[in-house]
Scaffold this motif. Structure first.
Motif, mmCIF file in Angstrom:
data_model
loop_
_atom_site.group_PDB
_atom_site.id
_atom_site.type_symbol
_atom_site.label_atom_id
_atom_site.label_comp_id
_atom_site.label_asym_id
_atom_site.label_seq_id
_atom_site.Cartn_x
_atom_site.Cartn_y
_atom_site.Cartn_z
ATOM 1 N N GLY A 162 -2.442 8.021 -12.098
ATOM 2 C CA GLY A 162 -3.777 7.567 -11.363
ATOM 3 C C GLY A 162 -4.060 8.267 -10.181
ATOM 4 O O GLY A 162 -4.592 7.920 -9.310
ATOM 5 N N TYR A 163 -4.022 9.724 -10.404
ATOM 6 C CA TYR A 163 -4.194 10.594 -9.456
ATOM 7 C C TYR A 163 -5.774 10.617 -9.064
ATOM 8 O O TYR A 163 -6.539 10.810 -10.044
ATOM 9 C CB TYR A 163 -4.021 11.972 -9.805
ATOM 10 C CG TYR A 163 -4.462 13.236 -9.033
ATOM 11 C CD1 TYR A 163 -3.776 13.341 -7.607
ATOM 12 C CD2 TYR A 163 -5.360 13.858 -9.342
ATOM 13 C CE1 TYR A 163 -4.339 14.300 -6.883
ATOM 14 C CE2 TYR A 163 -5.908 14.824 -8.587
ATOM 15 C CZ TYR A 163 -5.341 14.988 -7.084
ATOM 16 O OH TYR A 163 -5.784 16.401 -6.336
ATOM 17 N N VAL A 164 -6.370 10.704 -7.888
ATOM 18 C CA VAL A 164 -7.496 11.004 -7.635
ATOM 19 C C VAL A 164 -7.518 12.070 -6.594
ATOM 20 O O VAL A 164 -6.943 11.932 -5.468
ATOM 21 C CB VAL A 164 -8.293 9.599 -7.004
ATOM 22 C CG1 VAL A 164 -9.628 10.161 -6.428
ATOM 23 C CG2 VAL A 164 -8.220 8.690 -8.004
ATOM 24 N N VAL A 165 -8.364 13.117 -6.702
ATOM 25 C CA VAL A 165 -8.186 14.384 -5.704
ATOM 26 C C VAL A 165 -8.708 13.695 -4.460
ATOM 27 O O VAL A 165 -9.752 12.573 -4.150
ATOM 28 C CB VAL A 165 -9.377 15.229 -6.224
ATOM 29 C CG1 VAL A 165 -10.773 14.707 -6.222
ATOM 30 C CG2 VAL A 165 -9.321 16.556 -5.469
ATOM 31 N N ASN A 166 -8.177 14.475 -3.520
ATOM 32 C CA ASN A 166 -8.415 14.140 -1.748
ATOM 33 C C ASN A 166 -9.523 14.912 -1.583
ATOM 34 O O ASN A 166 -9.245 16.062 -1.414
ATOM 35 C CB ASN A 166 -7.135 14.232 -1.160
ATOM 36 C CG ASN A 166 -7.397 13.995 0.458
ATOM 37 O OD1 ASN A 166 -8.300 14.346 0.979
ATOM 38 N ND2 ASN A 166 -6.417 13.346 0.782
ATOM 39 N N ARG A 167 -10.597 14.317 -1.479
ATOM 40 C CA ARG A 167 -11.891 15.011 -1.028
ATOM 41 C C ARG A 167 -11.779 15.800 0.350
ATOM 42 O O ARG A 167 -12.476 16.941 0.659
ATOM 43 C CB ARG A 167 -13.134 14.303 -1.098
ATOM 44 C CG ARG A 167 -13.352 13.515 -2.361
ATOM 45 C CD ARG A 167 -14.615 12.845 -2.594
ATOM 46 N NE ARG A 167 -15.406 13.543 -3.649
ATOM 47 C CZ ARG A 167 -16.190 12.985 -4.479
ATOM 48 N NH1 ARG A 167 -16.849 11.803 -4.233
ATOM 49 N NH2 ARG A 167 -16.737 13.575 -5.320
ATOM 50 N N HIS A 168 -11.155 15.333 1.324
ATOM 51 C CA HIS A 168 -11.005 15.846 2.611
ATOM 52 C C HIS A 168 -10.199 16.939 2.505
ATOM 53 O O HIS A 168 -10.697 18.234 3.028
ATOM 54 C CB HIS A 168 -10.395 14.756 3.468
ATOM 55 C CG HIS A 168 -11.078 13.643 3.706
ATOM 56 N ND1 HIS A 168 -12.223 13.570 4.278
ATOM 57 C CD2 HIS A 168 -10.791 12.363 3.461
ATOM 58 C CE1 HIS A 168 -12.687 12.307 3.956
ATOM 59 N NE2 HIS A 168 -11.738 11.406 3.771
ATOM 60 N N ALA A 169 -9.042 17.032 1.935
ATOM 61 C CA ALA A 169 -8.400 18.493 1.712
ATOM 62 C C ALA A 169 -9.322 19.429 1.165
ATOM 63 O O ALA A 169 -9.242 20.572 1.392
ATOM 64 C CB ALA A 169 -7.181 18.184 0.939
ATOM 65 N N ARG B 184 0.702 -1.153 -0.151
ATOM 66 C CA ARG B 184 -0.002 0.152 -0.006
ATOM 67 C C ARG B 184 0.837 1.426 -0.070
ATOM 68 O O ARG B 184 1.399 1.693 1.081
ATOM 69 C CB ARG B 184 -0.783 -0.115 1.221
ATOM 70 C CG ARG B 184 -2.434 0.371 1.335
ATOM 71 C CD ARG B 184 -3.380 -0.826 1.862
ATOM 72 N NE ARG B 184 -4.419 -0.280 2.310
ATOM 73 C CZ ARG B 184 -5.211 0.364 1.631
ATOM 74 N NH1 ARG B 184 -4.891 0.719 0.299
ATOM 75 N NH2 ARG B 184 -6.301 0.896 2.031
#
Lengths: 343, 343
Positions: free
Chosen positions: A55-62, A9
């Motif tokens: 393979g980027y995915v936005v970090n919704r928490h940030a 991971r």
DNA sequence: TTTGATTCTGTGAACGCTCCCAGAGACTGG
DNA sequence: CCAGTCTCTGGGAGCGTTCACAGAATCAAA
């Protein structure tokens, strides 16, 4: 085949990684992510390629931390729990809302507020801003949760006209009164004259409106309202059975029953069967909802279809509009008579 | 009455506000929030009072940003959508999981992955770490989503033994085989000897195991398996009806049917009624699930109760344990025969 | 050329929290 | 009385984004 997390991971790529990969700055990547305004085509393309490669995915928490939005909505059920899983309509609604939201990439949080404790916890959670808005399924009079949310200014769309709240709250509903009118007219057109009714709870719009439709049509047909022919249930199967027994006792000569939900209609069928009345020969039975229960019933129920797919889609549309700053709105959708074996 | 957001939407209090109010530092407030270790009773009390006074609620986005956890879990449905709202079991399960999670203050995200597009979107969402774990409802063979999640190392608990996946995935299931054995033994105890079976899909554990139980008991009773008495359905009502018609055609002398779901059993009852067979006099019918459909059926179904409340509670327990770092685990729960009118 | 707008880009600040570390104080045992 | 350990506290750093702002480049008009 995009690069991925093969093996242990690893830390997921951030916007920095994408920026470096694309040879631009964080700002530019962010702009691409949010609509791509003020970004040159070349940069646009480079960023998109980099996103694909990493393979980027936005970090919704940030994102949420700074925007203040959570990009999620709650589906709130304040009914006692039994009703939830006994009533097939909820499922259709839940599914419809989930899908409509998914199209906007917005997750749905399921919230059950059955007990007082849960109510408090959930109110806190919502007013703390952990969801941007709420789809409310509860039409009982004076729902405290709904009232609190409205006061806190949380965007809110109810399913069915919320009786207790001021007019400032959005809702989407089927045309209950008109549907009831259609059904009662249908029963009269079959030559029935002693038409009973099992209403829903009279502190719900469905209870009130469907009864109103019933009375209107009888009045228009010049038939006097016989209060012996009017009983109330709570939308449950059992209450339908009890209601029909009361009707049979009070008005043994009835030749039709308009029942305000399919589930209650199932109960009515049971009671009629026990009483030895044949359906539809002796007594015609009309339901409401066109839920799976209607086809499951023996005989299959003639009923009023509520356009649940459109209702859920409209609820989501109105909620998102409201989150976007628009004013509350009410939407009323037409119903449809579905004829089957019970009339 | 605690202070609250009277009037215009004010900025909610932060941990700083609480710290100032309590006369301590952010660090101390944070420690109180996270279990209160290494905090003096006096500070503890001061912080709690300050939290109450300010109406502070932790900002989960900020917390998640640093901890990497999202403190939420997904409830993932990869079945075709129709099954979802036709099968009453899902509702009970969904409700149970939501409540069990609520007790830990963890919201449940409902995810429907019906189409290929949705599947991709949801896989991305999950593997990006937006949920800490997934409750999976899908038992079909070779589910691609489940496989991907397992490979990505996402904590996962399936409902029912997942056939396709390796043994390294957690699941919670009722004892299908044992339940089937109970039911078939019950039918035999009534003196029935020509016992048919309508199985579930044979790429699901429920399909396979319940059939296995049926065969075992017949074998133990010294009754030869007659393949004419075995047909398969897909758990839907319609498939039950079709299955029973096939059985009646292939083995007109059958005197009992074990049906692998209540919903299919409803269909079986319909077919038997059309064929003029009385239930239970001519043909005894046993269902499986003890869903609301069992009581809705006429006659009411004898069935095998699956302990859904315990199943959902165990799923949540195992998932949280796994999120906490424990190894995957399998839990098998006992079933119970519920006798009603159909046998 | 100069001016002014318009488009595009990079960079420091937040956002609200937890983690980590240093350090103060309160005990213990030698 | 000092070293060692434990409990408790405060504050700096940083999580991954968006936002605001400043500056660079481009182009059209004067």
């Amino acid at each position: 085949m995009t690069m991925s997390n093969t093996g242990g991971r690893r830390r997921p790529p951030t916007i920095h990684d994408v920026a470096r990969e694309a040879g631009v700055s964080r700002g530019t990547v962010s702009r691409v992510l949010n609509g791509g305004h003020y970004v040159s085509p070349a940069a646009q393309e480079a960023v998109n390629a980099a996103i694909r490669r990493t393979g980027y995915v936005v970090n919704r928490h940030a994102r949420s931390l700074i925007t203040g939005r959570s990009d999620s909505v709650g589906f709130l059920l304040t009914e006692p729990q039994e009703r939830f899983f006994e009533d097939p309509n909820f499922n259709v609604l839940l599914r419809g809302c989930t899908q409509a939201l998914a199209a906007h990439d917005i997750p749905l949080l399921l919230m059950l507020a059955g007990t007082e404790d849960e109510r408090r916890r959930i109110t806190r959670y919502i007013t703390a801003g952990h969801v941007d808005g709420v789809l409310l399924v509860s039409s009982h009079f004076g729902d405290p949760v709904a009232e609190e949310l409205r006061e806190a200014g949380v965007p809110l769309v109810a399913c069915g006209k919320p009786i207790g709240l001021g007019s400032k709250v959005s809702y989407v509903a089927a045309d209950d009164r008109d549907g009831a009118r259609d059904m009662v007219r249908h029963l009269l057109s079959l030559g029935r004259r002693r038409v009973g009714v099992v209403t829903g709870p009279l502190d719900t719009p469905g209870g009130v409106e469907r009864l109103a439709g019933y009375k209107e049509v009888l009045a228009e047909a010049g038939i006097e309202i016989d209060e012996q022919l009017v009983v109330s249930g709570d939308y449950s199967r059992a209450s339908g059975e009890a209601g029909a027994e009361r009707l049979l006792a009070q008005a043994p000569d009835l030749d039709a029953v308009f029942v305000a939900s399919d589930l209650m209609a199932q109960g009515v069928l049971t009671a009629l069967e026990h009483a030895g009345r044949r359906v539809p020969q002796d007594v015609a039975v009309g339901g409401f909802d066109d839920s799976p229960a209607a086809v499951a019933a023996r005989p299959e129920l003639t009923t009023i279809r509520q356009p649940w797919d459109r209702i859920s889609a409209e609820m989501v549309r109105v909620l998102l509009a409201q989150i976007g700053g628009e004013d509350p709105a009410a939407v009323i959708l037409p119903t449809e008579l579905v004829r089957r074996e019970s009339t």
